[in-house]
Design an enzyme around this catalytic site. Structure first.
Site, PDB file in Angstrom:
ATOM      1  N   LYS A 222       0.823  -1.224   0.000  1.00  0.00           N
ATOM      2  CA  LYS A 222       0.000   0.000   0.000  1.00  0.00           C
ATOM      3  C   LYS A 222       0.850   1.264   0.000  1.00  0.00           C
ATOM      4  CE  LYS A 222      -4.435  -1.603   0.508  1.00  0.00           C
ATOM      5  NZ  LYS A 222      -5.347  -2.081   1.530  1.00  0.00           N
ATOM      6  N   ARG A 256      -4.023 -10.041   4.328  1.00  0.00           N
ATOM      7  CA  ARG A 256      -4.379 -10.065   2.894  1.00  0.00           C
ATOM      8  C   ARG A 256      -3.175  -9.554   2.110  1.00  0.00           C
ATOM      9  NH1 ARG A 256      -6.264  -6.577  -0.964  1.00  0.00           N
ATOM     10  NH2 ARG A 256      -7.800  -7.395  -2.427  1.00  0.00           N
TER      11      ARG A 256
END
Ligand code: HH2
Length: 279
Positions: A222, A256
């Site tokens: 991210k 995840r």
């Protein structure tokens, strides 16, 4: 701890690695790689072999600025992959979607977990589908849509705000008959959060764990990692590893990730330190 997903109980005593399968042309770090169904299926099976305990299938990118995808197109991307994967593996499949109609068709095809990334922009039909099918649900915090989320980062205390949302949604779901152990929660790293807010959520991750539901950490590749290390999406493996290790140390039960082989090792190593009985 378990997550009940229809007729299966997913054991979360050791944190489970959820492998990301983006069947999209435009996902932020792997867009276009797995758009072809056969390639997507092969990649999913490779992730299973590398240690994934859940495969998360998504047909719409939610990266900030992504184009919305009509339900028909989302289904055209994910259904053939789900239908095939249920025949090829026993690993539970989740459907990453904001749309109740996509969730419902994916469950019909064999998915048993709905990874609902709609956040505060919930479509109320979603809860009815969860209650009537017995699918597990991941409640993720977000605000607005991919088009607007970058502007929606004004919070008082970010953690208190997200905790209150997750608690309220978990209560709502149970009030219409969803089992408590069919619910997992996720603070939504990068979703209507700036880099500092994502770092704060990881620093104070225990506050999400204290709600008593399994907590998912979706930090993989991210932009807050890129902001710290000044790296692009392809160069965030070490940053991701640190965030996964810290999240596990603070009580995450599902991580995840894109890099399943590497992060399975991170989870095993972290678990050997903090919880040797389950390593
Ligand atoms: N992050 C993304 C998508 N789905 N679901 C949950 N529960 N938590 C997350 O943090 C999360 C998520 C974004 O990552 P990715 O799927 O790689 O990108 P894109 O949305 O561009 O497909």
């Amino acid at each position: 701890m378990i997550l009940r997903a229809r007729d299966v109980s997913i054991v979360l005593d050791r944190p489970v690695v959820m492998g990301i399968l983006n069947v999209t042309p435009d996902s932020f770090s792997d867009g276009g790689l797995w758009l072809d169904p056969q390639r997507a299926i092969d990649h999913a099976l490779e992730m299973v072999a590398d240690g994934a305990g859940i495969i998360d299938v998504g047909g719409e990118s939610t990266r900030p600025g992504a184009e919305p995808v009509p339900a028909e197109e989302e289904l055209r991307r994910v259904l053939p992959v789900i239908e095939n994967l249920v025949r090829e593996t026993d690993v539970p499949l989740s459907i990453d979607t904001r749309k109740p109609s996509v969730a419902e068709a994916a469950i019909d095809a064999g998915a048993t977990i709905v990874n609902d990334t709609s956040g505060e922009q919930l479509d109320p039909d979603m809860d009815k589908i969860i209650a009537s099918t017995g699918a597990a649900i991941i409640i993720m915090h977000s605000r607005g849509t991919p088009a607007t989320m970058r502007e929606l980062t004004q919070y008082g205390d970010i953690v208190a705000n997200v905790v209150a949302f997750l608690q309220r949604r978990a209560d709502e779901l149970q009030s219409i008959g969803v089992a408590r152990d069919a619910i997992a929660i996720d603070p939504g790293f990068g979703f209507a959060k700036d880099a500092g807010q994502s770092l704060t959520m990881l620093r104070r991750f225990e506050e999400f764990v204290a709600l008593g539901y399994p907590v998912l950490a979706g930090t993989s590749r991210k932009s807050f990692i890129g902001a710290v290390l000044d790296t692009n999406e392809a160069d965030r493996l070490e940053g991701t590893a640190v965030t996964v290790g810290l999240a596990v140390a603070k009580g995450a039960r599902i991580v995840r990730v894109h890099d399943v082989r590497e992060m399975s090792r991170v989870v095993r190593m972290a678990t050997a330190v903090i919880d040797p009985d389950n390593a």
